[in-house]
Design a protein around this motif. Sequence first.
Motif, PDB file in Angstrom:
ATOM      1  N   TRP A 111      35.387  41.378  37.712  1.00  0.00           N
ATOM      2  CA  TRP A 111      35.638  39.945  37.555  1.00  0.00           C
ATOM      3  C   TRP A 111      37.123  39.587  37.714  1.00  0.00           C
ATOM      4  CZ3 TRP A 111      33.590  43.281  33.985  1.00  0.00           C
ATOM      5  CH2 TRP A 111      34.436  43.697  32.948  1.00  0.00           C
ATOM      6  N   ASP A 132      36.482  46.404  36.193  1.00  0.00           N
ATOM      7  CA  ASP A 132      36.581  45.010  35.767  1.00  0.00           C
ATOM      8  C   ASP A 132      36.527  44.113  37.004  1.00  0.00           C
ATOM      9  OD1 ASP A 132      39.036  45.907  36.705  1.00  0.00           O
ATOM     10  OD2 ASP A 132      40.201  44.600  35.375  1.00  0.00           O
ATOM     11  N   THR A 161      31.555  30.624  34.227  1.00  0.00           N
ATOM     12  CA  THR A 161      31.448  32.080  34.219  1.00  0.00           C
ATOM     13  C   THR A 161      32.724  32.704  33.674  1.00  0.00           C
ATOM     14  OG1 THR A 161      29.964  32.042  36.129  1.00  0.00           O
ATOM     15  CG2 THR A 161      31.030  34.129  35.630  1.00  0.00           C
ATOM     16  N   GLU A 162      33.870  32.207  34.121  1.00  0.00           N
ATOM     17  CA  GLU A 162      35.144  32.718  33.634  1.00  0.00           C
ATOM     18  C   GLU A 162      35.302  32.476  32.132  1.00  0.00           C
ATOM     19  OE1 GLU A 162      38.043  30.827  36.132  1.00  0.00           O
ATOM     20  OE2 GLU A 162      38.006  32.486  37.573  1.00  0.00           O
ATOM     21  N   VAL A 183      33.367  44.581  27.511  1.00  0.00           N
ATOM     22  CA  VAL A 183      33.252  43.186  27.943  1.00  0.00           C
ATOM     23  C   VAL A 183      31.872  42.939  28.545  1.00  0.00           C
ATOM     24  CG1 VAL A 183      34.135  41.426  29.527  1.00  0.00           C
ATOM     25  CG2 VAL A 183      35.733  42.917  28.303  1.00  0.00           C
ATOM     26  N   GLN A 184      31.403  43.842  29.392  1.00  0.00           N
ATOM     27  CA  GLN A 184      30.098  43.680  30.024  1.00  0.00           C
ATOM     28  C   GLN A 184      28.982  43.661  28.988  1.00  0.00           C
ATOM     29  OE1 GLN A 184      29.764  46.749  33.043  1.00  0.00           O
ATOM     30  NE2 GLN A 184      31.810  46.274  33.799  1.00  0.00           N
ATOM     31  N   MET A 239      28.307  40.329  27.197  1.00  0.00           N
ATOM     32  CA  MET A 239      27.732  39.214  27.931  1.00  0.00           C
ATOM     33  C   MET A 239      26.229  39.118  27.681  1.00  0.00           C
ATOM     34  SD  MET A 239      30.635  38.524  28.975  1.00  0.00           S
ATOM     35  CE  MET A 239      30.107  36.942  29.579  1.00  0.00           C
ATOM     36  N   SER A 280      26.512  45.181  37.343  1.00  0.00           N
ATOM     37  CA  SER A 280      27.864  45.683  37.102  1.00  0.00           C
ATOM     38  C   SER A 280      28.199  46.856  38.006  1.00  0.00           C
ATOM     39  CB  SER A 280      28.016  46.106  35.637  1.00  0.00           C
ATOM     40  OG  SER A 280      27.969  45.000  34.785  1.00  0.00           O
ATOM     41  N   LYS A 328      35.985  38.283  25.513  1.00  0.00           N
ATOM     42  CA  LYS A 328      37.215  39.008  25.192  1.00  0.00           C
ATOM     43  C   LYS A 328      37.757  38.574  23.837  1.00  0.00           C
ATOM     44  CE  LYS A 328      38.806  39.700  29.974  1.00  0.00           C
ATOM     45  NZ  LYS A 328      39.867  39.321  30.947  1.00  0.00           N
ATOM     46  N   ILE A 349      33.505  35.002  30.072  1.00  0.00           N
ATOM     47  CA  ILE A 349      34.245  36.263  30.030  1.00  0.00           C
ATOM     48  C   ILE A 349      35.383  36.171  29.021  1.00  0.00           C
ATOM     49  CG2 ILE A 349      35.714  37.828  31.358  1.00  0.00           C
ATOM     50  CD1 ILE A 349      34.012  37.030  33.837  1.00  0.00           C
ATOM     51  N   GLU A 350      36.119  35.064  29.043  1.00  0.00           N
ATOM     52  CA  GLU A 350      37.233  34.888  28.103  1.00  0.00           C
ATOM     53  C   GLU A 350      36.720  34.809  26.668  1.00  0.00           C
ATOM     54  OE1 GLU A 350      40.449  35.182  28.801  1.00  0.00           O
ATOM     55  OE2 GLU A 350      39.645  35.715  30.786  1.00  0.00           O
TER      56      GLU A 350
END
Length: 217
Positions: free
Chosen positions: A69, A67, A80-81, A103-104, A107, A56, A88, A84-85
């Motif tokens: 990404w 952010d 990957t996207e 968010v990080q 994961m 990160s 969130k 992330i969604e």
Amino acid sequence: MDLIRMLDARRYADLRALCSASCRQSLEWSDWETAVSKAMYEALRHLENIYRCTISARLSTYYGQEDWWNTPRLRLTYSTEKKIEDAKDKLSRASVPLTPMAVQREMTLGFWVALMGRGADYETQVWRPVSAGFPGYQGRRAPLHARLDHLRVLRNKVAHQDRIGGRDLAADRSSVLTAIGYVSEAVARRVDAADTALPALLSNRPTVCAQRKGGGA
């Protein structure tokens, strides 16, 4: 027998060590497996944290935003996207502010391992910007990804309460420390010194049932 069945204890036993389906030795295997999984998870937790922080930080610096990404310069794979969604969405449902750090932290290890894979030209978009964060590693991206992916599978087995006692856990522990050492030898030494539980457990595996040894039924 009810206790063995309710704990699914035979799932964790070396069946060659049991004298029968109702062998009480399976409870010892179940307890040992729980303790081993807990100790291994602690080491894997350190691995996940150090890779999250390192990747990160490097990507934030390279792409000029926390952010990273969301930068249009970075092309991520669909999977990957979606991770992330999903992160969130989970944070939103828990009424947690959607800060980059939150968010990080949401994961999993699998997310960070995937970034070390081929991806959508992750060699150029991710590996080159972050490789300087691995001073203890001199090789190419693919072997590092292979090691991390092996540990990702182990982490998932621990998380899903699968049996790991049949693996070479001493080698797994060494691999975790090696992967941490790629980022920081100091952290690897600290994790190694703090982990007294796993070596002790590995030298005290449950034994073969006495009735089995004696040829009893």
